[in-house]
Motif scaffolding. Structure first.
Motif: not given
Ligand SMILES: Cc1cc2nc3c(=O)[nH]c(=O)nc-3n(C[C@H](O)[C@H](O)[C@H](O)COP(=O)(O)OP(=O)(O)OC[C@H]3O[C@@H](n4cnc5c(N)ncnc54)[C@H](O)[C@@H]3O)c2cc1C
Length: 440
Positions: A300-303, A161-162, A17-22, A317-318
């Motif tokens: 970003l995100g959980d990483s 964003a992995d 979700l973070g990677g796609l948002s970025a 938040s991601s």
């Protein structure tokens, strides 16, 4: 200045979700984006996800289609029960209160509906994807990412964003860096209305609300998905998985035993369950930086800020991270300004991401109190405000008037507009000799 002077080739590692948002946000900003994802395809995995106004306003901003919003369920109440079932707190009509306070809804989705919608939107915006490519390491001189198939992907900037088990993080830190157990695990349950025969339970699912039950060392959250056709239950309990095991099929009997004596309606729902998975909940220590010295890798995100799911903010938040990163890069005037812009991203996002992560541990404390003096004092605070306007600090941060506004009221797009206005020299058309320190 030509578009090519500012247009970046951005490589996003991870189509979560973070990677796609970025990816969406960077594509809207006019950059070229490629995403590398280890999974062979985006499959139906995961369960429910609570999307709070801080992220739902971004999904509106990115113009996700109506067909996506129709897959959600907007809860009309948010209720906290003691594990016996006694009501401790209730916000009703939660949907109306939330929309009027924050101008955006609180909606519950199935994770794969959200991921598919973000994926489709990114493809529409010209983002390209390579699936089945697990990044093994990063070479910062390019920068480039080397994958398990032997392929190399390069760009001007790599977005890490992995997720929780980030390989980018290990490359950045220069060694093994395992996530840490939080001491809790989650049983994740998704029930369809076909599995629920009792009309009382069906009515509960078809009329979306969020319910928490809080007890000694554990709590439960239940909410509807897919317009009231599915029910998501997460049971948060002490971790009994062996060290090194992140996910395992759980025993339904053992799970039910843990909730003996809890609210009868919760137990009726658990009676409908025929299979369950256990997920170890992990976190990580804070990193000193989210951007490398060469300014060609950003996290970003959980990483970089995994958290307990006790405020449902990991994905939200991601998505904020992705929105801030892309929007800032939308103001980039030339590639040579990238170091300053990434420093600004780090200063805007790191303190907030880490503060939310810390807040999730405080929520665990308040929700998991053992029966006793502290729990009685907590419940006095709850009960003295039942049916009244809340005063903070309130033991459920979900409706606490001190915590809820800084989480749900955050507007990532406005955050960027304000930061750009405070830093005119960083975003001016005149070349600058070195990147200035951002003004916060
Ligand atoms: C029980 C539970 C309930 C939750 N509920 C909520 C909720 O209600 N609301 C909320 O906001 N959050 C919730 N979360 C948290 C949320 O799921 C995560 O915080 C969020 O998914 C993080 O997004 P991300 O994009 O950073 O990472 P991820 O979603 O983990 O995505 C990472 C992606 O990178 C890929 N990948 C990993 N390694 C590599 C590699 N080496 N190379 C290439 N690709 C790679 C993965 O396959 C994946 O697609 C919950 C979490 C749990 C455990």
């Amino acid at each position: 200045m030509s578009t090519e002077d500012r247009k970046l080739q951005i490589l996003v590692v991870g189509a979560g979700l973070g990677g796609l948002s970025a990816a969406i946000s960077c594509a809207i900003a006019g950059h070229s984006v490629h995403v590398v994802e280890s999974a062979k395809e985006l499959v139906e995995i995961g369960a429910g996800l609570q999307i709070t106004p801080n992220a739902s306003r971004l999904l509106k901003h990115w113009k996700l289609p109506d067909s996506f919003w129709e897959t959600g369920a907007e809860p009309t109440a948010l209720t906290v029960h003691r594990y016996s079932g006694q009501k401790l707190a209730e916000d009703r009509p939660f949907d109306q209160h939330t929309r009027s306070k924050y101008g955006a809804p609180f909606v519950d989705f199935h994770r794969c509906d959200l991921q598919q919608a973000l994926y489709s939107r990114s493809v529409e915006l010209g983002v390209t994807f390579s699936f089945g490519q697990r990044v093994e390491s990063i070479d910062f001189s390019g920068p480039s990412a080397l994958t398990d198939t032997g392929a190399t992907f390069s760009g001007d900037l790599i977005v890490a964003a992995d997720g929780l088990w980030s390989r980018c993080r290990e490359s950045f830190l220069g060694g093994k860096d395992e996530p840490l157990p939080t001491g809790d695990l989650a049983y994740r349950i998704v029930l369809t209305t076909d599995q629920i025969k009792d009309p009382k339970l069906r009515a509960w699912v078809e009329n979306p609300e969020v319910h928490f039950w809080i007890g000694p060392g554990a709590h439960v959250v239940g909410y509807s998905l897919r317009a009231g056709k599915m029910y998501n239950i997460v049971l948060l309990v002490p971790d009994d998985l062996p060290a090194g095991v992140a996910r395992q099929t759980g025993s339904v009997d053992q799970m039910r035993k843990l909730f003996d004596g809890w609210d009868p309606i919760l137990n009726e729902f658990l009676g409908c369950v025929d299979k369950v998975d256990k997920w170890k909940l992990m976190h990580r220590s804070e990193m000193a930086h989210w951007v490398n010295d060469d300014s060609n890798l950003v996290f970003l995100g959980d990483s970089c800020h995994p958290m307990l799911p006790y405020l449902a903010q990991g994905a939200n938040s991601s998505m904020e991270d992705g929105a801030v990163l892309g929007s800032l890069l939308g103001h980039l005037k030339r590639k040579s300004d990238l170091p300053g812009v990434l420093r600004l991203y780090e200063s805007l996002r790191k303190s907030r991401g880490e503060a939310i992560a810390r807040e999730t541990f405080k929520q665990r404390h308040d929700f998991h109190l053992p029966d006793g003096e502290e729990q009685r004092k907590r419940d006095e605070i709850f009960l003295s405000q039942l049916g009244k306007e809340l005063k903070g600090p309130f033991p459920s941060r979900w409706t606490c008037p001190e915590v809820q506004p800084w989480i749900y009221g955050y507007d990532a797009i406005k955050e960027v507009e304000d930061a750009v206005a405070r830093n005119p020299e960083l975003f001016s058309n005149n070349a600058i000799s070195s990147s200035p320190r951002p003004v916060l």
